[in-house]
Design an enzyme around this catalytic site. Structure first.
Site, PDB file in Angstrom:
ATOM      1  N   SER A  87      -5.179   7.651  -9.706  1.00 45.12           N
ATOM      2  CA  SER A  87      -4.237   7.051  -8.756  1.00 45.12           C
ATOM      3  C   SER A  87      -2.791   7.214  -9.199  1.00 45.12           C
ATOM      4  O   SER A  87      -1.872   6.960  -8.426  1.00 45.12           O
ATOM      5  CB  SER A  87      -4.552   5.562  -8.567  1.00 45.12           C
ATOM      6  OG  SER A  87      -4.521   4.893  -9.816  1.00 45.12           O
ATOM      7  N   HIS A 108      -7.510  11.230  -4.389  1.00 44.16           N
ATOM      8  CA  HIS A 108      -7.305   9.802  -4.641  1.00 44.16           C
ATOM      9  C   HIS A 108      -7.884   8.982  -3.501  1.00 44.16           C
ATOM     10  O   HIS A 108      -7.253   8.829  -2.453  1.00 44.16           O
ATOM     11  CB  HIS A 108      -5.808   9.524  -4.833  1.00 44.16           C
ATOM     12  CG  HIS A 108      -5.495   8.074  -5.024  1.00 44.16           C
ATOM     13  ND1 HIS A 108      -4.299   7.507  -4.631  1.00 44.16           N
ATOM     14  CD2 HIS A 108      -6.229   7.053  -5.542  1.00 44.16           C
ATOM     15  CE1 HIS A 108      -4.316   6.222  -4.911  1.00 44.16           C
ATOM     16  NE2 HIS A 108      -5.470   5.922  -5.463  1.00 44.16           N
ATOM     17  N   TYR A 309      -3.107   3.872   6.734  1.00 39.13           N
ATOM     18  CA  TYR A 309      -4.531   3.990   6.427  1.00 39.13           C
ATOM     19  C   TYR A 309      -4.912   3.549   5.020  1.00 39.13           C
ATOM     20  O   TYR A 309      -6.068   3.236   4.763  1.00 39.13           O
ATOM     21  CB  TYR A 309      -5.002   5.441   6.648  1.00 39.13           C
ATOM     22  CG  TYR A 309      -5.184   5.788   8.096  1.00 39.13           C
ATOM     23  CD1 TYR A 309      -6.340   5.418   8.778  1.00 39.13           C
ATOM     24  CD2 TYR A 309      -4.206   6.484   8.800  1.00 39.13           C
ATOM     25  CE1 TYR A 309      -6.517   5.727  10.118  1.00 39.13           C
ATOM     26  CE2 TYR A 309      -4.368   6.807  10.141  1.00 39.13           C
ATOM     27  CZ  TYR A 309      -5.524   6.418  10.797  1.00 39.13           C
ATOM     28  OH  TYR A 309      -5.689   6.727  12.118  1.00 39.13           O
TER      29      TYR A 309
END
Length: 367
Positions: A87, A108, A309
């Site tokens: 990440s 990711h 999202y």
């Protein structure tokens, strides 16, 4: 997995997630069994020898990542795509542990991965077009919304989130409390604020990353030192009743905050909701402008897709860059300059792209 008990635990979580979905009528019990039958658990590295794509998801520590990729490189077939679920870490450095950096890419997935639709695909300096195309195609095939980004610390989403996090911590030291900061963002339309989100993700994740980078976050570090890692331990910034995810303000955390503020000679004051909102969201937009100028993101709308999202940005507000255009870049830029003058903090320096667009009366998305 590295050990049978960890493997069994992981497969058990997968099963429980599917069973929870079935209990809500979204899939049938037969679907649960069919899906579980498609998953094969193993502790044997050679099992991945014939895989077309391998996605690593070990701890966010570079030495461990590189050790894993060196092993994958030795075992995986020559045309396999080797993906990392990092990440924040440098995909290029991870790729350097292999003899095939052109086959390495970041994928990711956002937590919880069985719910969140965003997939940040991170192209390395040497990622081939085939590798990039494969990652994007796989993302779509598994029902994700893939967005292609470049390599930098935190990529797009977490890099912007980091700026919000810096201000969130400053705000609680200067006089706000976690539940007030969170409420400002839930009132804005987010499903949760930064402190409840940290508790959900696990505060130990950020703690581990900070220790790896030699960075401190006084309040968060002190909370973690008490073994309060969030929902999974029943306490983090908030406390949680057993079986309930509702965050409950905790006087013990308020005490930690006031102690740290006193140690730093910060005189706490009342902070209004409008100031909290501006100080949380304006730095994100400013960082988005830097990301665009550095070509980490291809277009402003990609940043908006990532935030809608992956981070719960309210859909009706269109994403941070669209929202900034709507409120006016000149007004946003001028408020940042006022905060810079008021605080003397270079943090509030507008990004060059934001400055230029504000002066020209334009927006990030044209017009």
């Amino acid at each position: 997995e590295v050990a049978p008990d960890a493997l069994d635990r992981g497969l058990g979580i997968v099963r429980r997630n599917y069973e929870a979905t079935a209990s809500r009528g979204r899939i049938t019990p037969a679907d649960v069994e069919k899906r579980m039958a498609l998953i094969q658990g193993t502790t044997d590295w050679t099992a991945i020898a014939d895989a077309d794509i391998v996605i690593e998801a070990v701890f966010e520590e570079m030495p461990i990542k590189k050790e894993v990729f060196a092993k994958l490189d030795a075992i995986a077939k020559p045309d396999a795509v080797l993906a990392t679920n990092t990440s924040t870490l440098d995909v290029n450095e991870i790729a350097s542990a292999t003899r095939r950096p052109e086959s390495v890419i970041g994928t990711h997935f956002f937590s919880p991965a069985n719910v969140m639709r965003l997939l940040e695909n991170v192209r390395g300096a040497r990622s081939s077009k085939t590798t990039v195309a494969t990652a994007m195609a796989v993302g779509r095939r598994i029902g994700k919304v893939p967005v292609l980004v470049g390599v930098c610390y935190g990529f797009v989403g977490n890099r912007m989130l980091h700026q919000r996090g810096l201000q969130a911590e400053k705000l609680i030291l200067e006089g706000a409390l976690p539940h007030q900061v969170d409420k400002v963002l839930t009132d804005f339309g987010f499903p949760m604020g930064p402190f409840a989100m940290g508790d959900l993700a696990g505060l130990d994740v950020g703690w581990r990353i900070r220790k790896g980078r030699g960075v401190k976050s006084p309040v968060a570090d002190r909370i973690c030192e008490l073994g309060r890692f969030g929902q999974k331990t029943g306490a983090g910034y908030f406390r949680y009743d057993k079986g309930d995810r509702t965050p409950i303000p905790d006087p013990d955390v308020e005490k930690i905050i006031t102690e740290v503020a006193a140690e730093q000679s910060i005189v706490r004051r009342h902070i209004g909701d409008e100031e909290i909102r501006e100080r949380l969201l304006y730095p994100m937009v400013n960082e988005g402008a830097k990301i665009l100028e550095e070509k980490i993101a291809i277009r402003a709308s990609d940043i908006d897709v990532i935030w809608v999202y992956g981070y719960g940005w309210p859909v009706y507000r269109g994403g941070p860059m669209f929202w900034a255009d709507a409120i006016g870049l000149r007004a946003l830029r001028d408020r940042m300059l006022a905060l810079k003058k008021q605080t003397g903090d270079a943090f509030w320096t507008p990004a060059p792209l934001l400055d230029r667009l504000a002066d020209a009366g334009k927006g990030f998305l044209g017009g």
